[in-house]
Motif scaffolding. Sequence first.
Motif, short mmCIF file in Angstrom:
data_model
loop_
_atom_site.label_atom_id
_atom_site.label_comp_id
_atom_site.label_asym_id
_atom_site.label_seq_id
_atom_site.Cartn_x
_atom_site.Cartn_y
_atom_site.Cartn_z
N LYS A 26 0.83 -1.21 0.00
CA LYS A 26 0.00 0.00 0.00
C LYS A 26 0.86 1.26 0.00
N SER A 27 2.03 1.19 0.66
CA SER A 27 2.93 2.35 0.75
C SER A 27 3.94 2.42 -0.38
N GLY A 28 3.86 1.47 -1.32
CA GLY A 28 4.75 1.50 -2.48
C GLY A 28 6.12 0.93 -2.25
N VAL A 29 6.28 0.11 -1.19
CA VAL A 29 7.57 -0.52 -0.90
C VAL A 29 7.57 -1.93 -1.47
N SER A 30 8.64 -2.30 -2.15
CA SER A 30 8.74 -3.62 -2.76
C SER A 30 8.82 -4.70 -1.68
N VAL A 31 7.97 -5.74 -1.82
CA VAL A 31 7.92 -6.80 -0.80
C VAL A 31 7.57 -8.12 -1.46
N ALA A 32 8.13 -9.20 -0.94
CA ALA A 32 7.79 -10.55 -1.37
C ALA A 32 7.66 -11.42 -0.14
N VAL A 33 6.61 -12.25 -0.12
CA VAL A 33 6.35 -13.15 0.98
C VAL A 33 6.66 -14.57 0.54
N TYR A 34 7.38 -15.31 1.36
CA TYR A 34 7.77 -16.69 1.06
C TYR A 34 7.08 -17.60 2.07
N GLU A 35 6.11 -18.37 1.57
CA GLU A 35 5.22 -19.17 2.40
C GLU A 35 5.44 -20.65 2.13
N ARG A 36 5.53 -21.44 3.20
CA ARG A 36 5.80 -22.86 3.05
C ARG A 36 4.61 -23.63 2.48
N ASP A 37 3.36 -23.15 2.71
CA ASP A 37 2.20 -23.82 2.14
C ASP A 37 2.30 -23.83 0.61
N LEU A 38 1.71 -24.85 0.01
CA LEU A 38 1.79 -24.99 -1.44
C LEU A 38 0.76 -24.13 -2.16
N HIS A 39 -0.38 -23.86 -1.51
CA HIS A 39 -1.45 -23.11 -2.14
C HIS A 39 -2.06 -22.14 -1.13
N ARG A 40 -2.77 -21.14 -1.62
CA ARG A 40 -3.35 -20.15 -0.74
C ARG A 40 -4.47 -20.72 0.12
N ASP A 41 -5.07 -21.86 -0.28
CA ASP A 41 -6.18 -22.42 0.47
C ASP A 41 -5.77 -23.65 1.28
N ARG A 120 -7.32 -14.75 6.93
CA ARG A 120 -6.20 -15.02 6.03
C ARG A 120 -6.59 -14.73 4.58
N GLN A 121 -7.82 -15.05 4.20
CA GLN A 121 -8.26 -14.74 2.84
C GLN A 121 -8.27 -13.23 2.59
N VAL A 122 -8.71 -12.47 3.58
CA VAL A 122 -8.70 -11.01 3.45
C VAL A 122 -7.27 -10.50 3.30
N LEU A 123 -6.36 -11.05 4.10
CA LEU A 123 -4.97 -10.59 4.07
C LEU A 123 -4.25 -11.00 2.79
N LEU A 124 -4.72 -12.05 2.13
CA LEU A 124 -4.11 -12.46 0.86
C LEU A 124 -4.66 -11.69 -0.33
N ALA A 125 -5.81 -11.07 -0.18
CA ALA A 125 -6.44 -10.37 -1.31
C ALA A 125 -5.52 -9.28 -1.84
N GLY A 126 -5.29 -9.30 -3.14
CA GLY A 126 -4.47 -8.29 -3.79
C GLY A 126 -2.98 -8.56 -3.73
N LEU A 127 -2.58 -9.66 -3.11
CA LEU A 127 -1.15 -9.97 -3.00
C LEU A 127 -0.69 -10.98 -4.05
N ASP A 128 -1.52 -11.28 -5.03
CA ASP A 128 -1.09 -12.16 -6.11
C ASP A 128 0.18 -11.60 -6.74
N GLY A 129 1.17 -12.45 -6.91
CA GLY A 129 2.44 -12.00 -7.45
C GLY A 129 3.42 -11.58 -6.38
N HIS A 130 2.91 -11.35 -5.17
CA HIS A 130 3.81 -10.97 -4.06
C HIS A 130 4.05 -12.14 -3.12
N VAL A 131 3.25 -13.21 -3.21
CA VAL A 131 3.40 -14.37 -2.33
C VAL A 131 3.90 -15.55 -3.15
N ARG A 132 5.01 -16.12 -2.71
CA ARG A 132 5.58 -17.32 -3.34
C ARG A 132 5.28 -18.51 -2.45
N TYR A 133 4.53 -19.48 -2.98
CA TYR A 133 4.14 -20.65 -2.20
C TYR A 133 5.15 -21.78 -2.36
#
Length: 436
Positions: A26-41, A120-133
């Motif tokens: 939201k503040s324009g700072v580059s960020v990537a999330v690395y998550e051990r789960d294989l899928h968002r669900d 968690r679904q709310v927090l993932l909304a709009g983060l496509d491309g920023h979260v690596r599963y």
Amino acid sequence: MNASSLHVLVVGGGIGGLALAQGLRKSGVSVAVYERDLHRDDRLQGYRIHINPQGSRALHELLPPESFAAFTATAGHGGNEFRFYDEKMRELLHLDEAITTGGARSPEDGHHGVSRITLRQVLLAGLDGHVRYGKRFERYERTPDGRVTAFFEDGTSATGDVLVGADGGNSRVRRQYLPHAQRVQTGVVTIVGKYALTPEARRALPAEFLRGPASVMPPRDHGMFIAPHEFAPAAAGAIGSDDPALAPGALFDNTTPYVFWAFAAKREAYRAGRALEDLDGAGLHDLARAMTASWSPRLRALVEGTDTSTVTLIPITTSVPVDAWAATNVTLLGDAIHSMTPFRGIGANTALRDARHLHDALVAVARGERPVVPAIGGYEERMRDYGFAAVRASLKTAMMTVSGNPVGRFFGKTAFRAFNAMPAVKRKVFAGFGDA
């Protein structure tokens, strides 16, 4: 490092890590999330979380407006009254909403009961491309230019200016960064379950159980926490309603109203006959029924009417507060550094508070207002203060819940009855009880 090109690596896609990522994006700072789960669900499980004003303010600051609106729209409701009973369901203390919250509040300063899955679904909304599963963190290394590279078990790596360990109580980032920081067993074990609020089931429960959380205080050794979780008519299907993976059967606490209960005792107080971890849901359910056999029939109905598939065992752990450490461009938030018991209901809120303060520190770096290490050091100094205070308060409540001292429990109940008989004193002593 060019401040305007700050890139943040977040290890862990839980509540705190995703909230931080939302705020940085939201503040324009580059960020990537690395998550051990294989899928968002993958995390189609969990229980009700109470978001207090600290957490609400953090979410309001970090989320885009449409996501914060989705959060409030999909939050459950069940009232903010709080009651204390003995095991015969005699009322010890009743705190109405005017006492616990000060009355009606704006959404960004209010109390919300939310499904962990929905949040968690709310927090993932709009983060496509920023979260690596499918990214299980292995280790990090410093680069010659002062940046940090994270390595993952699949052989890949990522390099950024800041590495944030948001990977929970068993944090691998913490294990490398602060190997002396421990997380230990408290000796307290809980059996938890969900009582589905079907029309028939509602009639079997006291109406008070639907007006807010309650704590049951038997004479000694154990206790129970109870909390209702209901939904506004449009809320249940507001998120994921068209996704087969989010069907009602998979998202029990996302689509069906229920009353959550947690029976707590020290491990040695259970009369299981074998290791608690060897019991399945049905076995744990039988044990909880046996442990509450002498309780009020109205309380027993809650346990006995629970679907055994929702019953599980949760051994209670806590972090051990540590002294200050020298700040670097690696840091931690949430359970990764101050994992606490669930007995005060403040773990998620403390993680959200971390995310808010770390976001502000990193945005100051990105704007060229502060160097990265002093900015992170300022965040960590503040976080250690309130984070470890929450750890201590939570552990104290856990130990009081399972105290084997009948004299102390007797005087505690007597004090509650006295406050209950003096409304003016009760309002003064317990004002803001739910904000803690």
